[in-house]
Design a protein around this motif. Structure first.
Motif, mmCIF file in Angstrom:
data_model
loop_
_atom_site.group_PDB
_atom_site.id
_atom_site.type_symbol
_atom_site.label_atom_id
_atom_site.label_comp_id
_atom_site.label_asym_id
_atom_site.label_seq_id
_atom_site.Cartn_x
_atom_site.Cartn_y
_atom_site.Cartn_z
ATOM 1 N N HIS A 45 22.965 43.890 32.580
ATOM 2 C CA HIS A 45 23.251 43.789 31.152
ATOM 3 C C HIS A 45 24.204 42.661 30.782
ATOM 4 N N VAL A 46 25.052 42.218 31.710
ATOM 5 C CA VAL A 46 26.155 41.328 31.345
ATOM 6 C C VAL A 46 26.077 40.001 32.085
ATOM 7 N N GLY A 47 26.783 39.022 31.525
ATOM 8 C CA GLY A 47 26.852 37.727 32.171
ATOM 9 C C GLY A 47 28.091 37.529 33.008
ATOM 10 N N ALA A 48 29.125 38.337 32.759
ATOM 11 C CA ALA A 48 30.384 38.196 33.494
ATOM 12 C C ALA A 48 31.076 39.542 33.587
ATOM 13 N N ALA A 49 31.925 39.668 34.597
ATOM 14 C CA ALA A 49 32.699 40.899 34.773
ATOM 15 C C ALA A 49 34.071 40.521 35.317
ATOM 16 N N PHE A 50 35.112 40.950 34.604
ATOM 17 C CA PHE A 50 36.486 40.675 35.020
ATOM 18 C C PHE A 50 37.038 41.888 35.763
ATOM 19 N N LEU A 51 37.179 41.736 37.075
ATOM 20 C CA LEU A 51 37.741 42.806 37.890
ATOM 21 C C LEU A 51 39.246 42.905 37.633
ATOM 22 N N GLY A 52 39.836 44.012 38.074
ATOM 23 C CA GLY A 52 41.279 44.149 37.949
ATOM 24 C C GLY A 52 41.682 45.139 36.874
ATOM 25 N N GLY A 53 42.926 45.004 36.364
ATOM 26 C CA GLY A 53 43.882 43.988 36.773
ATOM 27 C C GLY A 53 44.501 44.265 38.138
ATOM 28 N N ILE A 54 44.845 43.183 38.790
ATOM 29 C CA ILE A 54 45.429 43.220 40.114
ATOM 30 C C ILE A 54 46.871 42.729 40.045
ATOM 31 N N ALA A 55 47.800 43.569 40.448
ATOM 32 C CA ALA A 55 49.205 43.170 40.545
ATOM 33 C C ALA A 55 49.384 42.381 41.836
ATOM 34 N N LEU A 56 49.903 41.158 41.724
ATOM 35 C CA LEU A 56 49.922 40.254 42.874
ATOM 36 C C LEU A 56 51.255 40.190 43.607
ATOM 37 N N PHE A 88 45.121 49.349 40.956
ATOM 38 C CA PHE A 88 44.754 48.792 42.260
ATOM 39 C C PHE A 88 46.037 48.403 42.988
ATOM 40 N N LEU A 89 46.304 49.055 44.122
ATOM 41 C CA LEU A 89 47.499 48.760 44.908
ATOM 42 C C LEU A 89 47.145 48.646 46.394
ATOM 43 N N PRO A 90 46.256 47.712 46.734
ATOM 44 C CA PRO A 90 45.915 47.521 48.145
ATOM 45 C C PRO A 90 47.097 46.930 48.901
#
Length: 249
Positions: free
Chosen positions: A26-37, A57-59
């Motif tokens: 369905h989509v053209g883009a997907a923004f994963l996250g947010g990721i604390a760096l 997300f805390l890997p």
């Protein structure tokens, strides 16, 4: 930047590679996250998990996590992006290099308004410190990444169109605007910033899509309903129809 001109907006603790792949038809883009760096942003995220019962997300190694997640999307029919938070610039540069390797978009989070993140110097705090935000953008751009900046309207004391102009001049390719209840500000951002403008907030149907396109947005994004294929199919049809109508008007 991507087609169809519909993106998935990041949802903390939920927006991973599997989430993106589930919506890829369905989509053209997907923004994963947010990721604390960095450690300051990660501590803020830990506090939000403990105190607010939030998903985050805390890997153990956030940069390796970004790399692994983007690797899962290599070759997928969707442009990947990663929304990141950091109180310091060096992790932005590191994440940008990973994004460049995967032809993914590095999205700098100047959007989140949680007290913990703002106290750490992340999120919308960056909107009040345009010099530092531009430093982040330059670092990411110099590392070779396509750069988006996620912003929000209605932040007291912030001239958002002017900030958008500055980040575009610093190297941002896109400005991703959470319009809140100030949809018309999208038009002001479009007028001031030489960047691809993605409009977010309340995108559900043809009417909402048409409003943002009328304001000059190049694309729209969907947040909370991003796991609802009926909503995504409806919005994709709307954005394609509206953009086509604009092109022939």
């Amino acid at each position: 930047m991507f087609r169809p001109r519909l993106a998935l907006a990041s949802l903390s603790g939920e927006a991973d590679a599997d989430w993106a792949l589930a919506a890829a038809d369905h989509v053209g883009a997907a923004f994963l996250g947010g990721i604390a760096l960095d450690e300051a942003s990660r501590e803020a995220a830990r506090e939000m998990v403990a105190d607010r019962d939030r998903n985050e997300f805390l890997p153990p190694d956030p940069i390796a996590f970004v790399d692994d997640q983007l690797a899962e999307l290599d070759g997928a029919p969707v442009r990947a992006g990663v929304n990141v938070r950091s109180a310091t610039v060096e992790p932005i540069r590191d994440a940008a290099r990973i994004c460049a390797d995967h032809d993914a978009v590095l999205e700098i989070n100047a959007h989140c308004r949680q007290e913990e993140l703002c106290a750490a110097g992340c999120g919308q705090t960056l909107l009040r410190d345009a010099d530092r935000l531009c430093e982040y953008v330059r670092a990411a751009s110099d590392a070779g990444a396509t750069v988006s900046v996620k912003v929000r309207t209605e932040v007291p004391g912030v001239d958002l169109p002017e900030t958008a102009r500055r980040v575009a001049e610093a190297g941002a390719d896109a400005v991703h605007v959470d319009a809140m209840d100030s949809e018309a500000v999208v038009a002001d951002v479009v007028d001031r910033a030489d960047a691809f403008v993605i409009a977010n907030n309340g995108v559900r149907d043809r009417e909402s899509v048409a409003e943002y396109v009328d304001h000059g947005a190049d694309a729209v994004s969907v947040g909370r309903p991003s796991d609802d294929p009926e909503v995504l199919a409806r919005v994709r049809a709307a954005i394609e129809d509206v953009v086509a109508a604009e092109a022939h008007s």
